[in-house]
Structures are given as structure tokens and as C-alpha cells.
Design a protein around this motif. Structure first.
Motif, mmCIF file in Angstrom:
data_model
loop_
_atom_site.group_PDB
_atom_site.id
_atom_site.type_symbol
_atom_site.label_atom_id
_atom_site.label_comp_id
_atom_site.label_asym_id
_atom_site.label_seq_id
_atom_site.Cartn_x
_atom_site.Cartn_y
_atom_site.Cartn_z
ATOM 1 N N VAL A 213 1.003 -1.105 -0.113
ATOM 2 C CA VAL A 213 -0.090 -0.043 -0.049
ATOM 3 C C VAL A 213 0.902 1.083 -0.018
ATOM 4 O O VAL A 213 1.768 1.109 0.807
ATOM 5 N N ALA A 214 0.616 2.061 -0.816
ATOM 6 C CA ALA A 214 1.489 3.505 -1.047
ATOM 7 C C ALA A 214 0.806 4.483 -0.524
ATOM 8 O O ALA A 214 -0.566 4.792 -0.764
ATOM 9 N N VAL A 215 1.159 5.288 0.398
ATOM 10 C CA VAL A 215 0.824 6.643 1.032
ATOM 11 C C VAL A 215 1.727 7.588 0.505
ATOM 12 O O VAL A 215 2.948 7.894 0.580
ATOM 13 N N ASN A 216 0.770 8.743 -0.018
ATOM 14 C CA ASN A 216 1.521 10.094 -0.402
ATOM 15 C C ASN A 216 1.947 10.814 0.930
ATOM 16 O O ASN A 216 1.378 10.906 1.887
ATOM 17 N N VAL A 217 3.089 11.525 1.053
ATOM 18 C CA VAL A 217 3.877 12.524 2.035
ATOM 19 C C VAL A 217 3.976 13.756 1.438
ATOM 20 O O VAL A 217 4.738 13.812 0.287
ATOM 21 N N SER A 218 3.309 14.795 1.903
ATOM 22 C CA SER A 218 3.672 16.171 1.518
ATOM 23 C C SER A 218 4.927 16.674 2.055
ATOM 24 O O SER A 218 5.480 15.911 3.007
ATOM 25 N N ALA A 219 5.215 18.052 1.470
ATOM 26 C CA ALA A 219 6.652 18.425 2.126
ATOM 27 C C ALA A 219 6.401 18.908 3.576
ATOM 28 O O ALA A 219 7.278 18.927 4.257
ATOM 29 N N LEU A 220 5.214 19.513 4.069
ATOM 30 C CA LEU A 220 5.043 19.790 5.231
ATOM 31 C C LEU A 220 5.407 18.579 6.221
ATOM 32 O O LEU A 220 5.894 18.790 7.438
ATOM 33 N N GLN A 221 4.744 17.483 5.830
ATOM 34 C CA GLN A 221 4.810 16.201 6.837
ATOM 35 C C GLN A 221 6.434 15.926 6.690
ATOM 36 O O GLN A 221 6.823 15.461 7.617
ATOM 37 N N LEU A 222 7.080 16.048 5.526
ATOM 38 C CA LEU A 222 8.585 15.547 5.471
ATOM 39 C C LEU A 222 9.471 16.466 6.336
ATOM 40 O O LEU A 222 10.498 16.051 6.768
ATOM 41 N N ALA A 223 8.786 17.728 6.749
ATOM 42 C CA ALA A 223 9.705 18.634 7.401
ATOM 43 C C ALA A 223 9.534 18.345 8.947
ATOM 44 O O ALA A 223 10.124 19.071 9.737
ATOM 45 N N HIS A 224 8.509 17.442 9.187
ATOM 46 C CA HIS A 224 8.499 17.084 10.650
ATOM 47 C C HIS A 224 9.141 16.122 11.326
ATOM 48 O O HIS A 224 9.364 15.037 10.628
ATOM 49 N N ALA A 225 9.965 16.547 12.364
ATOM 50 C CA ALA A 225 11.021 15.396 12.754
ATOM 51 C C ALA A 225 10.538 14.254 13.332
ATOM 52 O O ALA A 225 11.176 13.435 13.315
ATOM 53 N N ASP A 226 9.216 14.358 13.661
ATOM 54 C CA ASP A 226 8.709 12.975 14.280
ATOM 55 C C ASP A 226 7.990 12.009 13.181
ATOM 56 O O ASP A 226 7.183 10.878 13.590
ATOM 57 N N LEU A 227 8.203 12.069 11.950
ATOM 58 C CA LEU A 227 7.481 11.389 11.034
ATOM 59 C C LEU A 227 8.205 10.193 10.926
ATOM 60 O O LEU A 227 7.180 9.092 10.979
ATOM 61 N N PRO A 228 9.600 9.656 11.160
ATOM 62 C CA PRO A 228 9.828 8.216 11.328
ATOM 63 C C PRO A 228 9.085 7.760 12.448
ATOM 64 O O PRO A 228 8.843 6.585 12.640
ATOM 65 N N ARG A 229 8.935 8.346 13.720
ATOM 66 C CA ARG A 229 8.651 7.636 14.738
ATOM 67 C C ARG A 229 7.103 7.412 14.537
ATOM 68 O O ARG A 229 6.527 6.413 15.041
ATOM 69 N N LEU A 230 6.383 8.324 13.870
ATOM 70 C CA LEU A 230 4.951 7.933 13.485
ATOM 71 C C LEU A 230 4.676 6.657 12.723
ATOM 72 O O LEU A 230 3.992 5.990 12.923
#
Length: 644
Positions: A469-486
Motif C-alpha cells: 500500500v502506497a501513501v503520499n507524503v507532503s512537504a510539510l509532513q516531510l519537514a516534521h522531525a517525528d515522521l519516522p516515529r509516527l
């Protein structure tokens, strides 16, 4: 403690003044015989009066109970009765004293009944206007009946005199001293009440000022502004006047906080507030709503006056600032709305001024923007959509559709792209091209992205096949440091293996902060999650990005596939991208496949995977069923077979 203090003060005032009243009257009594006063019993009667009053008032004020005030009043009446008879015991007469017990009992009964009625009336809520006067009269009646009925009960038969008898001059002096003591006690109680009332008044004024004004700048706050605006509009309705409202948002204020700290930011706000306060007229008002948001109200008769007022505010806010350690020049975005031209009430006027200010900020207008219904309605609609989207996220009112991705070589479905869909209860289906930018503008993209990620992972776990399953990630999400933890937390919660999850992001999202983005992508990839470069061929299309980061897939933008049937240049570009992918060992997926001819060209050129309406439109994913187990899946695979 306040109740205790007031009961104690009342008891001292009541007991002392009643005691003084008793002894002044006793000293005025002509016994026809020599009289002496026992000092111990005299002082003891004062203590009995004060302590007994305290007990009675405490019971009466204990809690809201109809019986307690009457009981407390009876105790109070008993206390002043005990004080009276102890005082009479201290009144030593040279003669035989006898008592008529009928009058004694009657005096005590009158004191208890009238005092009980007095406190019952004072605590009663049914007599809000007259209870103090009536209660006072009843207390006077209780004291007077006690004294005169009890004095009637006493009979004196004089005997031989004594040299130690109290002289008339001494009696008058003692009476005067006792009266002065009573007056001092009364005055003390009155002044204590006056001081308390003044203290309460000052405290209420301070609390009112704190509630209506901003603590930092001293300007009226949102509550004070709303009250003043309501008053101004009410006056304008009566006189037919016009009210101008300016909504103000400072420009570049965040830079002050980021560079010089929040203390410097507070100093800037204080200085600008003082400048605006001095610039406006005596009938105008400026208020701080919070942060770097201000509003100003002015009354005018000619539109030119309002234009000049807004220009004055703008010039005041654009003037250079000198704060010792640094100099700054800010500026502001100003929106102007007029009552009754642009709105008929305070709420609509405030909203319209705010919309005009938002337009001024978005368009970087060189001056104040006046409300325009046509231009600002679009902004209002976007705000309404943002509010509805926030509610839809909170109440799980969104949906995810999935579009198939298939391998050309094996003719099998390899994965599904999760695509967010929103059907508004009133507006109907709103396309992602509309609500995704709104989510980014209003700070909703992080919660929206998390919602999609969780939904996609939990849906994929219910499939009985192992497709990605492929999920799109926006630039604002990518700038968030907690994205890998999420990502890690969601995979733990859902149980989805990392190999079955893939994120898709554009190169534009990476280039917003290239080093930070690549660092976050490496953390996500280290979890085992696949990373696909979306919309390749548009934007930067940097080969350096492909070199630095090992993507798991390149997704060729649909623009090139749509041009395949009539454009040799598009075919040449696709051929070059496919060659690049093979040389870097990165699979290439072509998006936007809608015809058999487009699919045939891609098969001939050696494309790895395809996605598009030809294989299937985005739709809710069936929970069960293997690949090829439903007619829709058979049709998707059949399209690949026909093209082959």
C-alpha cells in the motif's frame, strides 16, 4: 476564614454595644439606695455577651437551612439575657432585692423569640428590600423588652447607706465612659465594613481591568474590544453613523521572536501598542486580540476619513523601531470593513475585516485592503471548508480509495496507492486538489496525513493478499522531525510489515529542505519502508537526488504518458527515463495509463509497472479476495494481457 472574621467582628460589635446599652441604662436607674458595681461580674457579663453572640451568629450563618437562623437567634437572645442578669448580679444595692420569676421568664422569652425572628428575617430571601430594616427593628425590640421587663421583675428595699457607695458624679463619668466605648466599637465596625467595601470595590476594579485589558500592552483585549464594538454599533444605529473596523496582523514579527527572542518580541508589541494609542483620536480605539493581531475602531462621516485612519495606522506600524540592542522595521497587513455598508452586526463586521486582512496578507498588498464581497467570499468559503475538514478528521468522516498498480512483466497486481476522498454532507464530493492545499494552509496536513496512514495500514492488514500500500507524503509532513516515529508507531499498532508499506513524495517536497528531508527519508527507509519518487519528469528532476538517495521506485508523471500517442518527444523522454532507471536498478512506474495504445508503448519500451484508469479507477478496497478473485481484478489483469 472570611466568614469567621465577619462573625467575630459582628459578635464583638453586638455584644459590646448591647453591654454598653445595659450598663448606661443601669447607671441611670435610681435605686433609692447606695449602689456599687462588682468589676469581675461586670467584665464577665461583657465576655458572656460577646461569646454568646458569636455562638448565635455562627449557628445562624452556618448553612442555608430555614431552622438554623431561628435557632441561632434564640441563642443570641439567651446570650444577651445571660449578660443582663449577670450584670444585675454585679449591681450591688444596699438593700434587699427580690425577683418576680414570671417577669424574668417573660423577659428571657421575649429576648429569644424576637432575636430568633430577627436573624430568620435577615437570612430570608423573600424580603430582599426590607429585611435589614425589619431585622434591625426586631433586634432592638428583643433588647428593649428584655431590659424593661427584667427591670420590672426586680424589687429593692433600701437599707442603711455605706461610704463605699457609688457617687452620682462617678456614676455619670462611668456612664459616659461606657457610652464612649460603645460608640468606639460601633465606629470600628462601621469603618471596618467601609474599608472592606472599598477594598472589594478596588479589587473588582482591578479584576475588571484585568479581564478587559491585555496584560502585556495595556490595550483592551478581545472581551473589551467586543464590548466597545457593540456599544459603537448600537450608537451608530441610533444616530445613523458609520463605524470603520481595521483588522491588523503584523508582518515579519515571527522573525523578531526567532532571532532576538520572545522578550524582544514583547518589547516590540509594547512599543507598537503605545505608538498606535498615541496616533489615534480620543474617540477611536485600538485593541490587541492576541499574539501579533490588533484591531482598531473609528467613527467617520466621510470615506476619506476612514482611508486616512487606515493609512495612519499603516504608517505608524511601518516606522522604524529602535530597541537598544537592535533596530527593526515591520509593517502590517490591514483589512478594513465598514458598518453598515459591509455588515449589519458586530460578528459579521469582525469577520469581514478579518477576511480583508487575510487577503492583504496573501496578496502582499502595498496598503490596506477594503472588504470586497466577491473577492473575500472565496476566502470565507476556504475557511468554512477548513473548519469542516477539521471536524471530518475528528469524527472519522473521510474515506480512502485505492488505485491498482500492476507489473508489466508478471501481469500481477503489485500494490495499491491510497488516495484520500472526502464527501462533504452539504457540498458533496470535494476533490483532493481543493482540500489538500486548504489543509496545508490551516495546519491540518499533519493530522490528515496521520489519519490516512493509519487507515491505509489497518485496511491493508485486512486484505488476504500481500500487496503493498502506497501513501503520499507532503512537504510539510516531510519537514516534521517525528515522521519516522509516527511510521514506526502506526506499523506497531496495525501490525503491517514494513515491506508492505511504501511512501510516495515529489522531488519538490525534498528540495524544500534537502538535507533535512534526506535525513528523515533515511530513517524511514531504515524501518524497511519503501520510498518512491513521485511525478518524476516535472519540477527539478535532479539526477543528483537519484544519486544521493537510493529510491525504491520512480513514478513517471502522467503528463508524459498522456502524450505518448502523438508525441515522439514524449516517447523519447520516457525511453530515457526507463534507461536511467535500469542503469540505477530502480524500477519505473508510469502513471495515468488510460488507453491500450499507451500501455502497448510502455510494454514495448520495457516499463516495469503501470497505474491508471485503464487498470481501474480508485475505489474502496474489498476486504477479502485474492488477486483475480473479483471481476474488477480480472479486468485489470485482462488489460495487461490484451496489451501484451
Amino acid at each position: 476564614m472570611q466568614r469567621f472574621g465577619w462573625v467575630f467582628l459582628t459578635s464583638v460589635a453586638a455584644g459590646a454595644t448591647i453591654w454598653c446599652t445595659h450598663f448606661v441604662a443601669m447607671l441611670a436607674f435610681e435605686a433609692k439606695a447606695p449602689v456599687q458595681l462588682d468589676p469581675v461580674l461586670t467584665i464577665g457579663s461583657l465576655i458572656v455577651a460577646v461569646v454568646g453572640s458569636f455562638a448565635g451568629f455562627s449557628v445562624a450563618a452556618w448553612r442555608s437551612d430555614r431552622a438554623l437562623p431561628a435557632i441561632g437567634g434564640a441563642l443570641f437572645g439567651g446570650a444577651i439575657s445571660a449578660m443582663h442578669f449577670m450584670g444585675m448580679a454585679a449591681y450591688r444595692v444596699q438593700g434587699a432585692v427580690s425577683w418576680d420569676m414570671g417577669y424574668v421568664v417573660a423577659s428571657v422569652a421575649c429576648a429569644c423569640v424576637f432575636a430568633g425572628a430577627a436573624l430568620a428575617v435577615l437570612r430570608s430571601l423573600s424580603l430582599p428590600r426590607h429585611r435589614v430594616a425589619l431585622g434591625t427593628v426586631l433586634i432592638v425590640v428583643a433588647i428593649a423588652t428584655l431590659h424593661f421587663v427584667a427591670m420590672t421583675a426586680m424589687n429593692i428595699r433600701p437599707m442603711m447607706g455605706s461610704d463605699l457607695a457609688l457617687e452620682a458624679e462617678e456614676a455619670r463619668a462611668l456612664a459616659l465612659a461606657t457610652a464612649l466605648i460603645g460608640l468606639l466599637v460601633i465606629a470600628s465596625g462601621v469603618f471596618a465594613a467601609m474599608i472592606d467595601r472599598q477594598t472589594r470595590s478596588d479589587a473588582m476594579q482591578r479584576l475588571h481591568h484585568m479581564a478587559m485589558n491585555d496584560a502585556l500592552t495595556g490595550l483592551p483585549n478581545r472581551v473589551g474590544f467586543q464590548g466597545e464594538l457593540d456599544r459603537q454599533i448600537a450608537a451608530a444605529r441610533t444616530t445613523g453613523g458609520r463605524i470603520g473596523l481595521c483588522a491588523i496582523d503584523l508582518d515579519r514579527f515571527k522573525e523578531i521572536n526567532d532571532v532576538h527572542g520572545h522578550k524582544a518580541g514583547d518589547d516590540v508589541l509594547v512599543l507598537l501598542a503605545e505608538r498606535m494609542r498615541q496616533a489615534i483620536g480620543p474617540n477611536d480605539m485600538v485593541a490587541r486580540l492576541g499574539g501579533d493581531e490588533f484591531v482598531a475602531i473609528t467613527r467617520f462621516t466621510d470615506r476619506a476619513q476612514l482611508v486616512a485612519f487606515a493609512a495612519l495606522l499603516e504608517a505608524t506600524l511601518k516606522a522604524p523601531l529602535s530597541l537598544g540592542q537592535f533596530d527593526a522595521r515591520l509593517g502590517a497587513s490591514i483589512g478594513v470593513a465598514v458598518f453598515p455598508d459591509d455588515a449589519g452586526d458586530a460578528e459579521a463586521l469582525t469577520n469581514n475585516a478579518d477576511l480583508a486582512m487575510y487577503r492583504a496578507k496573501c496578496e502582499s498588498a502595498p496598503g490596506p485592503c477594503h472588504y470586497d464581497s466577491e473577492l473575500d467570499e472565496a476566502i470565507r468559503e476556504r475557511r468554512e471548508i477548513a473548519n469542516d475538514l477539521r471536524r471530518a478528521i475528528e469524527h472519522d468522516e473521510l474515506d480512502v480509495h485505492y488505485q491498482v498498480q500492476a507489473s508489466i512483466a508478471t501481469r500481477e497486481v503489485t500494490g495499491y496507492e491510497a488516495l484520500l476522498r472526502w464527501t462533504h454532507p452539504e457540498r458533496g464530493a470535494i476533490p483532493p486538489s481543493v482540500f489538500i492545499p486548504i489543509a496545508e494552509e490551516n495546519g491540518l496536513i499533519l493530522s490528515l496525513g496521520e489519519w490516512v496512514l493509519r487507515r491505509a495500514c489497518f485496511d491493508a492488514m485486512r486484505w488476504d493478499h500481500q500487496s503493498r500500500v502506497a501513501v503520499n507524503v507532503s512537504a510539510l509532513q516531510l519537514a516534521h522531525a517525528d515522521l519516522p516515529r509516527l511510521f514506526h508507531q502506526v506499523m506497531l499498532d496495525s501490525g503491517l510489515p514494513p515491506r508492505r508499506l511504501e511512501i510516495e513524495l515529489t522531488e519538490t517536497a525534498i528540495m524544500a529542505n534537502r538535507e533535512r528531508a534526506l535525513h528523515i527519508l533515511r530513517q524511514i527507509k531504515a524501518l524497511g519502508v519503501g520510498v518512491a519518487l513521485d511525478d518524476f519528469g516535472t519540477g527539478y528532476s535532479s539526477l543528483e537526488t537519484l544519486r544521493v538517495f537510493p529510491f525504491d521506485k520512480i513514478k513517471l508523471d502522467r503528463f508524459f504518458t498522456s502524450e505518448l500517442e502523438g508525441s515522439p518527444q514524449a516517447t523519447a523522454i520516457i525511453r530515457a527515463v526507463l534507461a536511467l532507471g535500469k542503469s540505477l536498478a530502480i524500477p519505473v512506474l508510469a502513471e495515468g495509463i488510460e488507453t491500450d495504445e499507451q500501455l502497448s508503448v510502455l510494454i514495448r519500451e520495457g516499463c516495469d509497472e503501470v497505474q491508471g484508469f485503464l487498470l481501474g479507477h480508485p475505489a474502496p478496497m474489498p476486504v477479502t479476495g485474492a488477486i483475480g478473485a473479483t471481476p474488477a481484478a480480472d479486468e485489470k489483469v485482462g488489460a495487461l494481457e490484451r496489451a501484451a
